[in-house]
Design a protein around this motif. Sequence first.
Motif, PDB file in Angstrom:
ATOM      1  N   ALA A  95       0.836  -1.208   0.000  1.00  0.00           N
ATOM      2  CA  ALA A  95       0.000   0.000   0.000  1.00  0.00           C
ATOM      3  C   ALA A  95       0.868   1.255   0.000  1.00  0.00           C
ATOM      4  N   HIS A  96       1.915   1.242   0.813  1.00  0.00           N
ATOM      5  CA  HIS A  96       2.787   2.420   0.903  1.00  0.00           C
ATOM      6  C   HIS A  96       3.500   2.680  -0.411  1.00  0.00           C
ATOM      7  N   GLU A  97       3.977   1.641  -1.056  1.00  0.00           N
ATOM      8  CA  GLU A  97       4.652   1.807  -2.337  1.00  0.00           C
ATOM      9  C   GLU A  97       3.695   2.380  -3.368  1.00  0.00           C
ATOM     10  N   GLY A  98       2.445   1.923  -3.357  1.00  0.00           N
ATOM     11  CA  GLY A  98       1.442   2.459  -4.272  1.00  0.00           C
ATOM     12  C   GLY A  98       1.192   3.927  -4.015  1.00  0.00           C
ATOM     13  N   ILE A  99       1.079   4.300  -2.756  1.00  0.00           N
ATOM     14  CA  ILE A  99       0.843   5.692  -2.396  1.00  0.00           C
ATOM     15  C   ILE A  99       2.031   6.547  -2.834  1.00  0.00           C
ATOM     16  N   ALA A 100       3.236   6.065  -2.620  1.00  0.00           N
ATOM     17  CA  ALA A 100       4.433   6.815  -3.023  1.00  0.00           C
ATOM     18  C   ALA A 100       4.466   7.021  -4.531  1.00  0.00           C
ATOM     19  N   GLN A 101       4.076   5.999  -5.284  1.00  0.00           N
ATOM     20  CA  GLN A 101       4.062   6.120  -6.741  1.00  0.00           C
ATOM     21  C   GLN A 101       3.021   7.136  -7.197  1.00  0.00           C
ATOM     22  N   VAL A 102       1.859   7.133  -6.547  1.00  0.00           N
ATOM     23  CA  VAL A 102       0.811   8.097  -6.890  1.00  0.00           C
ATOM     24  C   VAL A 102       1.290   9.514  -6.606  1.00  0.00           C
ATOM     25  N   LYS A 103       1.925   9.714  -5.442  1.00  0.00           N
ATOM     26  CA  LYS A 103       2.438  11.043  -5.096  1.00  0.00           C
ATOM     27  C   LYS A 103       3.492  11.500  -6.090  1.00  0.00           C
ATOM     28  N   GLN A 104       4.385  10.617  -6.472  1.00  0.00           N
ATOM     29  CA  GLN A 104       5.423  10.981  -7.438  1.00  0.00           C
ATOM     30  C   GLN A 104       4.805  11.333  -8.789  1.00  0.00           C
ATOM     31  N   SER A 105       3.785  10.594  -9.189  1.00  0.00           N
ATOM     32  CA  SER A 105       3.105  10.907 -10.452  1.00  0.00           C
ATOM     33  C   SER A 105       2.456  12.283 -10.387  1.00  0.00           C
ATOM     34  N   LYS A 106       1.831  12.597  -9.260  1.00  0.00           N
ATOM     35  CA  LYS A 106       1.207  13.916  -9.091  1.00  0.00           C
ATOM     36  C   LYS A 106       2.272  15.019  -9.144  1.00  0.00           C
ATOM     37  N   ILE A 107       3.412  14.795  -8.484  1.00  0.00           N
ATOM     38  CA  ILE A 107       4.510  15.776  -8.531  1.00  0.00           C
ATOM     39  C   ILE A 107       4.995  15.965  -9.961  1.00  0.00           C
ATOM     40  N   ASP A 108       5.163  14.863 -10.687  1.00  0.00           N
ATOM     41  CA  ASP A 108       5.608  14.953 -12.080  1.00  0.00           C
ATOM     42  C   ASP A 108       4.615  15.736 -12.939  1.00  0.00           C
ATOM     43  N   MET A 109       3.314  15.469 -12.723  1.00  0.00           N
ATOM     44  CA  MET A 109       2.288  16.155 -13.492  1.00  0.00           C
ATOM     45  C   MET A 109       2.292  17.658 -13.175  1.00  0.00           C
ATOM     46  N   LEU A 110       2.372  18.014 -11.901  1.00  0.00           N
ATOM     47  CA  LEU A 110       2.395  19.429 -11.508  1.00  0.00           C
ATOM     48  C   LEU A 110       3.655  20.132 -12.012  1.00  0.00           C
ATOM     49  N   THR A 111       4.786  19.427 -11.998  1.00  0.00           N
ATOM     50  CA  THR A 111       6.039  20.007 -12.512  1.00  0.00           C
ATOM     51  C   THR A 111       5.913  20.301 -14.000  1.00  0.00           C
ATOM     52  N   ALA A 112       5.313  19.381 -14.739  1.00  0.00           N
ATOM     53  CA  ALA A 112       5.105  19.600 -16.175  1.00  0.00           C
ATOM     54  C   ALA A 112       4.168  20.788 -16.405  1.00  0.00           C
ATOM     55  N   GLU A 113       3.085  20.870 -15.594  1.00  0.00           N
ATOM     56  CA  GLU A 113       2.168  22.013 -15.704  1.00  0.00           C
ATOM     57  C   GLU A 113       2.900  23.322 -15.455  1.00  0.00           C
TER      58      GLU A 113
END
Length: 111
Positions: A57-75
């Motif tokens: 569960a923690h690894e999944g949450i970390a991956q989701v957070k990293q994806s959100k950071i990547d998306m916001l950085t691109a924005e």
Amino acid sequence: MICDGPFIPMITIGEGTIIFPKTIKEYDDADRKTIEKNFRAKKILSAKEKWEALQTAHEGIAQVKQSKIDMLTAEYELFKINEDEVIQDMHIRFTTIINELHSQRLSSSQR
């Protein structure tokens, strides 16, 4: 417990032809010790299963957070004013991106 399965104290009747489980009253000290080992092994296996579920569960949450950071950085990197957009709306949109990015990075670094 792990190799042979749970231990069930058995009693043999006659010349070894009839075998059935003992009642709790018929348990001797050796039976009680073996049953206690079974109980400990079950607790350890259960704790291990829970730990593995939490890790997944923690690894999944970390991956989701990293994806959100990547998306916001691109924005952020591609940010520009839209046609027919007023300065105040552009500023609100920009501030929202920065705040979300800052919030995500803070929550990621606190782990």
